[in-house]
Design an enzyme around this catalytic site. Structure first.
Site, PDB file in Angstrom:
ATOM      1  CG  ASP A  50      -2.226  -0.545   1.056  1.00  0.00           C
ATOM      2  OD1 ASP A  50      -2.523  -0.949  -0.071  1.00  0.00           O
ATOM      3  OD2 ASP A  50      -2.999  -0.588   2.033  1.00  0.00           O
ATOM      4  CE  LYS A 107      -8.290   5.485  -2.716  1.00  0.00           C
ATOM      5  NZ  LYS A 107      -7.930   5.175  -1.306  1.00  0.00           N
ATOM      6  CG  MET A 142      -8.509   8.276   6.883  1.00  0.00           C
ATOM      7  SD  MET A 142      -9.505   6.954   6.213  1.00  0.00           S
ATOM      8  CE  MET A 142      -9.581   5.837   7.614  1.00  0.00           C
TER       9      MET A 142
HETATM   10  N1  SAH Z   1      -4.340   0.790   8.965  1.00  0.00           N
HETATM   11  C1  SAH Z   1      -3.765   2.090   9.235  1.00  0.00           C
HETATM   12  C2  SAH Z   1      -4.748   3.220   9.007  1.00  0.00           C
HETATM   13  C3  SAH Z   1      -5.121   3.396   7.550  1.00  0.00           C
HETATM   14  S1  SAH Z   1      -6.278   4.679   7.312  1.00  0.00           S
HETATM   15  C4  SAH Z   1      -3.228   2.106  10.670  1.00  0.00           C
HETATM   16  O1  SAH Z   1      -3.535   1.199  11.441  1.00  0.00           O
HETATM   17  O2  SAH Z   1      -2.496   3.025  11.009  1.00  0.00           O
HETATM   18  C5  SAH Z   1      -5.223   6.007   6.800  1.00  0.00           C
HETATM   19  C6  SAH Z   1      -5.102   7.039   7.897  1.00  0.00           C
HETATM   20  O3  SAH Z   1      -4.235   6.545   8.906  1.00  0.00           O
HETATM   21  C7  SAH Z   1      -4.487   8.342   7.452  1.00  0.00           C
HETATM   22  O4  SAH Z   1      -5.434   9.196   6.857  1.00  0.00           O
HETATM   23  C8  SAH Z   1      -4.006   8.893   8.769  1.00  0.00           C
HETATM   24  O5  SAH Z   1      -5.079   9.416   9.528  1.00  0.00           O
HETATM   25  C9  SAH Z   1      -3.527   7.630   9.466  1.00  0.00           C
HETATM   26  N2  SAH Z   1      -2.085   7.387   9.287  1.00  0.00           N
HETATM   27  C10 SAH Z   1      -1.509   6.349   8.673  1.00  0.00           C
HETATM   28  N3  SAH Z   1      -0.165   6.418   8.764  1.00  0.00           N
HETATM   29  C11 SAH Z   1       0.103   7.545   9.462  1.00  0.00           C
HETATM   30  C12 SAH Z   1       1.289   8.165   9.924  1.00  0.00           C
HETATM   31  N4  SAH Z   1       2.502   7.657   9.693  1.00  0.00           N
HETATM   32  N5  SAH Z   1       1.178   9.314  10.647  1.00  0.00           N
HETATM   33  C13 SAH Z   1      -0.033   9.841  10.933  1.00  0.00           C
HETATM   34  N6  SAH Z   1      -1.185   9.290  10.536  1.00  0.00           N
HETATM   35  C14 SAH Z   1      -1.119   8.168   9.806  1.00  0.00           C
END
Ligand code: SAH
Length: 245
Positions: free
Chosen positions: A35, A56, A168
């Protein structure tokens, strides 16, 4: 060889936050579907695998989820060991459950491997303890983005007495703020907005419920970011960063 798909959490970015199990799965993988939000640095653990970007930005803009399903199925049916690598944890806003069900319905063996979710890592990297005796009796992970476009129940969430960790949320700051204020959360409630948690380019913006939109604008907050809303965010001290790119 029996067909198997590992749905693996790659953590928030810092490769040192991978689990040993994730590293083992990657070591066994012949095909890795990766991803966008996964730090490519973790790919050092699968030097022999064919790596296919499926985010994406990876070229499957139209129906990404159906495309990813079909790819996983195709390689698994060829008897390949497939790792589907997701940012954070596969089952926290990661569609891990959906993908596991879809594959299991087609007779494919699936194994889920936890990763450290961005909300937990981001808070910790900023010295924030998401629960704290006398301050927050729990933590709620919530997305500002729902499948049908409806808003989460911000009014109800304002009354939980838990720290809110919003995923998000960058494009919905105004709705988050309005909903929580209307729900009765005090304007002085602390807010931490953490961008690129655990990566070298991590940035954090400390604010309050009253000022979060203005401050995020001035800070030019960008996705990926999480919001930590609750008084625990005021108690914290930023720790020296130990993250690697
Ligand atoms: N499965 C992922 C979440 C995916 S949804 C998890 O458990 O972290 C995508 C959202 O995750 C982004 O819009 C943001 O809000 C958050 N996110 C993912 N990686 C991030 C990072 N390194 N720093 C801050 N927010 C993050």
């Amino acid at each position: 060889m029996s067909a198997k798909v590992w749905l693996v959490g790659a953590g928030p970015g810092d490769p040192e936050l991978l689990t040993l199990k994730a590293v083992r799965a990657m070591g066994e993988a012949q095909v890795v579907l990766i991803d966008d939000l996964v730090n490519p640095a973790v790919l050092e653990h699968c030097p022999n695998a064919r790596v296919i970007p499926v985010g994406k930005r990876g070229g499957c803009r139209s129906t990404p989820q159906a495309f990813i399903h079909r790819l996983m199925l195709r390689y698994a049916r060829q008897g390949k060991c497939v790792v589907r690598l997701k940012g954070g944890d596969p089952c926290i806003f990661g569609r891990g459950g959906e993908e596991a069900d879809w594959l299991a319905e087609r007779g494919i063996e699936v194994e889920l491997v936890n990763g450290i979710t961005a909300g937990l890592a981001g808070a910790t990297q900023c010295g924030i303890s998401l629960t704290q005796r006398g301050v927050a009796r729990g933590v709620t992970l919530v997305t500002a983005h729902t499948l049908d476009g409806s808003s989460p129940e911000w009014h109800a969430l304002a009354k939980t007495g838990t720290t809110l960790v919003v995923y998000m949320g960058v494009s919905s700051l105004q709705q988050v703020q309005t909903g929580l204020l209307e729900g009765g959360l005090p304007a002085w409630t602390a807010v931490a907005m953490i961008e690129n948690a655990s990566l070298a380019q991590q940035r954090e913006c400390r604010s309050s419920l009253a000022d979060m939109c203005r401050d995020a604008l001035a800070f030019r907050l960008k996705s990926p970011a999480i919001l930590v809303i609750g008084q625990v965010a005021a108690h914290a001290q930023t720790l020296p960063s130990l993250c690697v790119a």
